[in-house]
Design an enzyme around this catalytic site. Structure first.
Site, mmCIF file in Angstrom:
data_model
loop_
_atom_site.group_PDB
_atom_site.id
_atom_site.type_symbol
_atom_site.label_atom_id
_atom_site.label_comp_id
_atom_site.label_asym_id
_atom_site.label_seq_id
_atom_site.Cartn_x
_atom_site.Cartn_y
_atom_site.Cartn_z
ATOM 1 C CD GLU A 33 61.426 48.384 23.094
ATOM 2 O OE1 GLU A 33 60.986 49.433 23.601
ATOM 3 O OE2 GLU A 33 62.030 47.515 23.747
ATOM 4 C CG HIS A 35 56.021 50.448 22.420
ATOM 5 N ND1 HIS A 35 57.285 50.571 21.901
ATOM 6 C CD2 HIS A 35 56.103 50.881 23.700
ATOM 7 C CE1 HIS A 35 58.088 51.072 22.835
ATOM 8 N NE2 HIS A 35 57.394 51.270 23.937
ATOM 9 C CG ASP A 44 60.114 53.486 24.312
ATOM 10 O OD1 ASP A 44 58.996 53.625 24.824
ATOM 11 O OD2 ASP A 44 60.801 52.452 24.458
ATOM 12 C CG HIS A 119 64.407 52.063 25.141
ATOM 13 N ND1 HIS A 119 63.469 51.086 24.897
ATOM 14 C CD2 HIS A 119 65.618 51.506 24.879
ATOM 15 C CE1 HIS A 119 64.101 49.983 24.490
ATOM 16 N NE2 HIS A 119 65.399 50.212 24.480
ATOM 17 C CD GLU A 121 64.871 47.523 27.182
ATOM 18 O OE1 GLU A 121 64.363 48.677 27.204
ATOM 19 O OE2 GLU A 121 64.182 46.510 26.993
ATOM 20 C CG HIS A 176 57.486 47.151 26.490
ATOM 21 N ND1 HIS A 176 58.241 48.194 26.007
ATOM 22 C CD2 HIS A 176 57.099 46.454 25.406
ATOM 23 C CE1 HIS A 176 58.323 48.109 24.699
ATOM 24 N NE2 HIS A 176 57.633 47.065 24.305
ATOM 25 C CD GLU A 181 55.944 52.369 27.118
ATOM 26 O OE1 GLU A 181 57.054 52.890 26.948
ATOM 27 O OE2 GLU A 181 55.672 51.212 26.724
HETATM 28 ZN ZN LIG Z 1 58.183 52.058 25.631
#
Ligand SMILES: [Zn+2]
Length: 257
Positions: A33, A35, A44, A119, A121, A176, A181
């Site tokens: 994904e 970032h 992630d 992650h 979701e 996010h 992170e």
């Molecule tokens: Zn992430």
């Protein structure tokens, strides 16, 4: 051969020797994904894998291969599916991957499993996968599989968040590709972070609802939902120490190790 905690780096006799029923196996759940423009798309994957590796060393566990694809990125927590490169699974597919891995580990004698999510979701589809996995094992007469399922970022001291966010913590969803992170990536894989590309179009201002299809401009163009410019490897160290210590304690307590 090797004393690696990574299950896939063992030969099958090594696995057989080390995978006693009381040995916890950690299963990291990742995603591919975006970032932001300043980090790689495997954040992630790297972060939950690193947490699992350290927890496994602490508790005498093993780490199963990380699931590299996650459930679809959502605009208000990951920027959404429109960013080039974000590659996701349908919820059903993701749940079935988790189910199948649990079933397979169960067949091979594993009875203590820690499903560690990296992650946002993935959370509910992972719950579904755990539920289906346990159900299948029960149907096959295996009734004693024990599973802990958790999000690694929940294991942090309040005092650490207060030190990182003197003006108040914006919440996990908005984090996010932001301070947490980015700091963890600076600690673990600095070559995959370019702080000169940290954007300044956040923090995102979302309504308290989703829109389908996603309107233009709903998500910050950078894909970063809060702010990342204060990230440092030291912050990453504080976070990683908390994650590893608190999750190790929870696994020991839950599984009587
Ligand atoms: Zn992430």
């Amino acid at each position: 051969m090797t004393e690696s905690v990574f299950l896939a780096e063992l030969s099958w006799p090594e696995f057989q020797r080390r995978a006693a029923p009381n040995v916890p196996v950690l299963l990291p759940l990742g995603a591919t994904e975006q970032h932001g423009p300043h980090m790689a798309m495997n954040v992630d994957v790297i972060l939950p894998t690193a947490v699992c590796e350290r927890v496994a060393q602490n508790v005498g566990g093993l780490v199963a291969p990380t699931v590299p694809y996650g459930y679809k990125s959502q605009p208000r927590s990951g920027g959404g599916e429109a960013f080039p490169g974000t590659t996701s699974l349908d919820a059903n597919t993701f749940s079935l991957v988790v189910r199948d891995v649990i079933r397979s580990l169960g067949y091979h004698g594993i009875r203590r499993l820690v499903v560690l999510n990296g992650h946002f979701e993935n959370s509910w589809p992972a719950v579904e996968g755990v539920d289906l996995g346990i159900r299948e094992l029960r149907r096959d007469g295996i009734n004693d599989m024990q599973v802990m399922r958790l999000e690694y970022w929940d294991f942090v001291q309040r005092s650490t968040l207060d030190r990182l966010f003197p003006d108040g913590f914006p919440g996990t969803e908005l984090e996010h590709a932001s301070l947490l992170e980015t700091s963890l990536m600076l600690l673990l894989r600095p070559e995959l972070v370019d702080m000169s590309k940290v954007p300044s179009d956040g923090p995102a201002k979302f309504p308290t609802y989703d829109r389908h299809p996603v309107p233009v401009g709903f998500v910050p163009a950078s894909g970063v939902l809060a702010r990342a410019e204060r990230a440092t490897p030291d912050y990453g160290r504080w976070l990683m120490d908390d994650h590893v210590e608190l999750i190790s304690n929870a696994v020991r307590a839950e599984f009587g190790l």
